[in-house]
Scaffold this active site. Structure first.
Site, mmCIF file in Angstrom:
data_model
loop_
_atom_site.group_PDB
_atom_site.id
_atom_site.type_symbol
_atom_site.label_atom_id
_atom_site.label_comp_id
_atom_site.label_asym_id
_atom_site.label_seq_id
_atom_site.Cartn_x
_atom_site.Cartn_y
_atom_site.Cartn_z
ATOM 1 N N SER A 112 50.178 36.526 38.878
ATOM 2 C CA SER A 112 49.144 36.211 37.700
ATOM 3 C C SER A 112 49.798 34.953 36.864
ATOM 4 O O SER A 112 49.803 33.992 37.471
ATOM 5 C CB SER A 112 48.872 37.747 37.107
ATOM 6 N N HIS A 113 49.948 35.271 35.646
ATOM 7 C CA HIS A 113 50.116 34.323 34.726
ATOM 8 C C HIS A 113 51.534 33.958 34.520
ATOM 9 O O HIS A 113 51.960 32.806 33.799
ATOM 10 C CB HIS A 113 49.779 34.867 33.250
ATOM 11 N N ASP A 276 44.038 31.799 34.609
ATOM 12 C CA ASP A 276 45.446 31.936 34.873
ATOM 13 C C ASP A 276 45.609 31.829 36.456
ATOM 14 O O ASP A 276 44.531 31.371 37.195
ATOM 15 C CB ASP A 276 45.780 33.351 34.515
ATOM 16 N N ASP A 278 46.029 33.715 39.031
ATOM 17 C CA ASP A 278 45.086 34.465 40.105
ATOM 18 C C ASP A 278 43.719 34.496 39.469
ATOM 19 O O ASP A 278 42.897 35.147 40.293
ATOM 20 C CB ASP A 278 45.708 35.684 40.371
ATOM 21 N N ASP A 280 42.020 35.775 36.949
ATOM 22 C CA ASP A 280 41.362 36.947 36.167
ATOM 23 C C ASP A 280 41.569 36.878 34.757
ATOM 24 O O ASP A 280 40.722 37.647 34.038
ATOM 25 C CB ASP A 280 42.157 38.262 36.726
ATOM 26 N N ARG A 281 42.273 35.956 34.164
ATOM 27 C CA ARG A 281 42.192 35.726 32.535
ATOM 28 C C ARG A 281 41.251 34.585 32.376
ATOM 29 O O ARG A 281 41.057 33.596 33.165
ATOM 30 C CB ARG A 281 43.700 35.591 32.403
ATOM 31 N N LYS A 375 39.616 42.243 35.886
ATOM 32 C CA LYS A 375 38.915 41.398 34.917
ATOM 33 C C LYS A 375 38.731 40.158 35.689
ATOM 34 O O LYS A 375 39.399 39.737 36.590
ATOM 35 C CB LYS A 375 40.247 41.019 33.882
HETATM 36 C C1 VG1 Z 1 50.176 41.809 30.555
HETATM 37 C C2 VG1 Z 1 49.127 42.042 29.688
HETATM 38 C C3 VG1 Z 1 48.005 42.848 29.938
HETATM 39 C C4 VG1 Z 1 47.576 42.759 31.232
HETATM 40 C C5 VG1 Z 1 48.774 42.435 32.270
HETATM 41 C C6 VG1 Z 1 48.477 42.023 33.678
HETATM 42 O O1 VG1 Z 1 50.852 42.979 30.632
HETATM 43 O O2 VG1 Z 1 49.502 42.425 28.229
HETATM 44 O O3 VG1 Z 1 46.747 43.311 28.985
HETATM 45 O O4 VG1 Z 1 46.714 43.648 31.851
HETATM 46 O O5 VG1 Z 1 49.612 41.444 31.637
HETATM 47 O O6 VG1 Z 1 47.515 40.669 33.790
HETATM 48 P P1 VG1 Z 1 52.239 43.385 29.970
HETATM 49 O O7 VG1 Z 1 52.570 44.789 30.415
HETATM 50 O O8 VG1 Z 1 53.274 42.349 30.209
HETATM 51 O O9 VG1 Z 1 52.016 43.530 28.500
HETATM 52 V V1 VG1 Z 1 47.626 39.482 34.690
HETATM 53 O O10 VG1 Z 1 46.401 38.556 34.503
HETATM 54 O O11 VG1 Z 1 49.372 39.020 34.782
HETATM 55 O O12 VG1 Z 1 47.393 40.478 36.197
HETATM 56 CO CO CO Z 2 46.166 37.321 36.118
#
Ligand code: VG1
Ligand code: CO
Length: 542
Positions: A112-113, A276, A278, A280-281, A375
Site C-alpha cells: 500500500s502506502h 497511494d 495500491d 485505495d487512498r 477503499k
Molecule cells: C493504516 C491506517 C488505516 C488503514 C491501513 C491500511 O493502518 O491507519 O486506517 O486502513 O493503514 O491502509 P495502521 O494500523 O498503520 O494505523 V492501506 O492504504 O496501507 O492498505
Molecule cells: Co493503500
C-alpha cells in the site's frame, strides 16, 4: 508438468496486520517465505476447483511473486486465476473483479502506502469472495497455519506470459490475463455523472492528479484524460515504477508536498488529488484549501445524492473509531445510521454486505462505498468531481458552507515512527493502567468526560475485537485517541489522533494545530510520550 511438494519448516512471525502481511522486501524474498504464506492461505480457504483474482501495485518483486502464486495455485488444484495484465491491479480494481466474476477471492500484492523497492516494503493480502479483506477470524487461521505447515505445493513450470491479454493454460489451470483498467473504468462510468464532469472540464476546469509513480497512473489517465477530457498532463507521475521513483506513495500533505505547493501557489488549478501505492487512498485539495479526510467523508455523505449511483440515498455510513465525528453530524441530519468500527477496511465488510451502510471512511485518506469492498482513491476523486460539476462551486465554497451547516471538527493525526517497540508497549500499558481514574480530571483547560479502550462487537457476526485504541473524551466534545500501527515494518509507530469541535463560524479559519493545542498538550501529559519514547515532536503530522 509435475507438481513439486517442497518440505519446509514453519516460519515465525507471518502475522497479518491491519491490512495483510507486510514485511521488508528482502524478508519476503527469503527462501520459502512467500511460499509458506501462500500455502497457508490456500490451506485455510481451499484452492481445489476454485477461481481467484491476482494482481498488485507493481512494486519491486510484484512480478516474481505473481508467478510463484500462479504456480502454487495450479499445484493446489485451482481451476482458474484472473490476473491483471503485467500482474497489475489496483486494490479497488481487484476488489471489483472478484465481485464481477463471482470468484472465490483474490490475492493482492501490495504494501500500500509503504515505500517499495529492493530494500523497502512488500506485502500480500487475501480478499474474500465479497471482494473485501479477510476478516480477523480468517487472518488468524492463516497465521495459525503458517506455524504448522510442513510442505507446500508448486508446479514445475516456466513463467506465464502476462504481457498479453488473453487466455493461457498453466498445467490444468486456466489463466485469464485481463485489462486492469477496463472493468473498473466502466464501473465508475455507471456511478458518476460523466457528461456533467466532461462539460466542466470542457468549460476550462483545471485539475492536477498525482499518481505518485504508483498503480493509479494508468487508471487516472484513462478515466480523467481519455474519458472525461481533462487536459493531457493532468495526471503526473503517471507511470508505475517498481520503487515508485523513490517517492513515498502516501497521499498526504507531507509526502505529496509538490501537489500541495502547486495547489497553494500562484495559478493553482481548481482541484488537486493524489492516490497511494495500491490506489485505495485519496487526498483531495482545493485551490488554497486542504480537505481533511474526515471532512471529505462528511462532505461526500452530505452530497452523495448528486451522483447517479447514490441518487436513492444512503442506507447508513460508517467510520473508523479514530476518524473525526464530522460524518456523524451529517448522518444525524439525514436520519441514517452511523457505525464506528476499528481501524482497517476489513471491519466495514460485514456492514456493507448486510446493507447497513453505503459510504465508509477512515481518517487515513481512505473513503469508499458499497460499489466494492475496499477503499477507493479514484472513486473518491470522481465523487468530488461529480459534486463540483453539479454544485458549480469551488472546493473552498463547498467546505465553508458545510462547516456553517454542521460546525467544524478540527482534526489532526500525529505519527511517531520507528519507535522502540518495547518502549511503545510500556507507554501503552501505563496509559491503560490510569484510564479508570481519569474521568473528572482537569488539564490544560479541559475536563475529562470518560476514558476507555475501544472494543468492537461486529453487529452482523457478533465477533469481538479487543484493544482497538485508547480514547479519552472531554466534556466539550474534544477527543484524544492513541493506538499503535499495524502496517509498519520497523519498530512501532505510535498514532495520536486529536479532535475538537467548533460551532462558532468566526473561528472556522483557525490553523488546526492551533485550534487543537490544548488537546495536544493534554495528550502529551496523559500518555507521557516524551518520557516513554524519548520524543516530543511527531515525525508526520496530517
Ligand atoms: C493504516 C491506517 C488505516 C488503514 C491501513 C491500511 O493502518 O491507519 O486506517 O486502513 O493503514 O491502509 P495502521 O494500523 O498503520 O494505523 V492501506 O492504504 O496501507 O492498505
Ligand atoms: Co493503500
Amino acid at each position: 508438468m509435475s507438481i513439486e511438494i517442497v518440505s519446509t519448516a514453519p516460519i515465525a512471525g507471518q502475522k497479518p496486520g491491519t491490512s495483510g502481511l507486510r514485511k521488508k522486501t528482502p524478508v519476503f524474498m527469503r527462501p520459502h517465505y512467500l511460499e509458506n504464506f501462500v500455502q497457508a492461505i490456500f490451506d485455510v480457504v481451499g484452492a481445489r476447483g476454485k477461481t481467484f483474482v491476482l494482481g498488485g501495485d507493481g512494486r519491486y518483486f510484484n512480478d516474481r511473486a505473481a508467478q510463484v502464486i500462479l504456480r502454487m495455485a495450479a499445484a493446489n488444484g485451482a481451476a482458474r486465476v484472473i490476473v491483471g495484465q503485467g500482474a497489475i491491479l489496483s486494490t479497488p480494481a481487484a476488489s471489483h473483479l472478484i465481485r464481477l466474476h463471482g470468484t472465490d477471492g483474490g490475492l493482492i500484492l501490495s504494501a500500500s502506502h509503504n515505500p517499495g523497492g529492493p530494500a523497502e516494503d512488500f506485502g500480500l493480502k487475501f480478499n474474500m469472495p465479497n471482494g473485501g479483506p479477510a476478516p480477523e477470524p480468517v487472518t488468524e487461521a492463516i497465521f495459525g497455519r503458517t506455524a504448522t505447515l510442513k510442505e507446500y505445493r508448486i508446479l514445475a513450470a516456466q513463467d506465464v506470459d502476462l504481457t498479453a491479454i488473453g487466455r493461457v493454460a498453466l498445467g490444468d489451470m486456466t489463466v485469464d490475463v485481463v485489462d486492469p483498467v477496463a472493468d473498473y473504468a466502466a464501473l465508475m462510468e455507471r456511478l458518476f455523472d460523466f457528461p456533467a464532469i466532461c462539460a466542466m472540464f470542457a468549460a476550462g476546469f483545471r485539475m492536477r492528479f498525482d499518481a505518485m509513480c504508483a498503480v493509479t497512473g494508468p487508471y487516472a489517465r484513462e478515466i480523467l484524460e481519455t474519458r472525461l477530457g481533462a487536459a493531457p498532463g493532468t495526471v503526473i507521475n503517471a507511470t508505475p515504477l517498481p520503487d515508485f521513483g523513490g517517492l513515498h506513495p502516501d497521499p498526504n500533505p507531507v509526502w505529496a508536498r509538490a501537489l500541495m505547493d502547486e495547489m497553494f501557489g500562484a495559478d493553482a488549478p481548481d482541484f488537486g488529488a493524489a492516490s497511494d501505492g495500491d490506489g485505495d487512498r485519496n487526498m483531495v485539495v482545493g485551490r488554497g484549501i486542504y480537505v481533511s479526510p474526515s471532512d471529505s467523508l462528511a462532505v461526500l455523505a452530505a452530497n452523495a445524492t448528486l451522483a447517479p449511483g447514490y441518487r436513492a440515498g444512503l442506507k447508513g455510513v460508517a467510520r473508523s473509531m479514530p476518524t473525526s465525528a464530522a460524518v456523524d453530524r451529517v448522518a444525524q441530519a439525514l436520519g441514517i445510521g452511523c457505525h464506528e468500527t476499528p481501524t482497517g477496511w476489513k471491519f466495514f465488510g460485514n456492514l456493507l454486505d448486510a446493507g447497513k451502510v453505503t459510504l465508509c471512511g477512515e481518517e487515513s485518506f481512505g473513503t469508499g462505498s458499497d460499489h466494492v469492498r475496499e477503499k477507493d482513491g479514484l472513486w473518491a476523486v470522481l465523487m468530488w468531481l461529480n459534486i463540483l460539476a453539479v454544485r458549480k462551486q469551488s472546493v473552498a465554497e463547498i467546505l465553508t458552507s458545510h462547516w456553517s451547516s454542521f460546525g467544524r471538527n478540527y482534526y489532526s493525526r500525529h505519527d511517531f515512527e520507528a519507535v522502540d517497540a518495547a518502549k511503545a508497549d510500556a507507554m501503552a500499558t501505563a496509559l491503560r493502567g490510569i484510564l479508570p481514574d481519569l474521568a473528572g480530571q482537569h488539564l490544560h483547560g479541559l475536563t475529562i468526560l470518560s476514558a476507555d479502550e475501544f472494543a468492537y462487537t461486529d453487529p452482523v457476526d457478533g465477533s469481538v475485537s479487543q484493544r482497538q485504541g485508547v480514547r479519552i473524551r472531554f466534556t466539550d466534545g474534544s477527543r484524544i485517541v492513541l493506538r499503535l500501527s499495524g502496517t509498519g515494518t520497523e519498530g512501532a509507530t505510535l498514532r495520536l489522533y486529536l479532535e475538537r469541535y467548533e460551532a462558532d463560524p468566526d473561528r472556522f479559519s483557525l490553523d488546526p494545530q492551533l485550534a487543537l493545542a490544548p488537546v495536544i498538550q493534554a495528550a502529551h501529559s496523559l500518555a507521557r510520550i516524551a518520557e516513554y519514547i524519548g520524543r516530543s515532536a511527531p515525525d508526520v503530522i496530517t
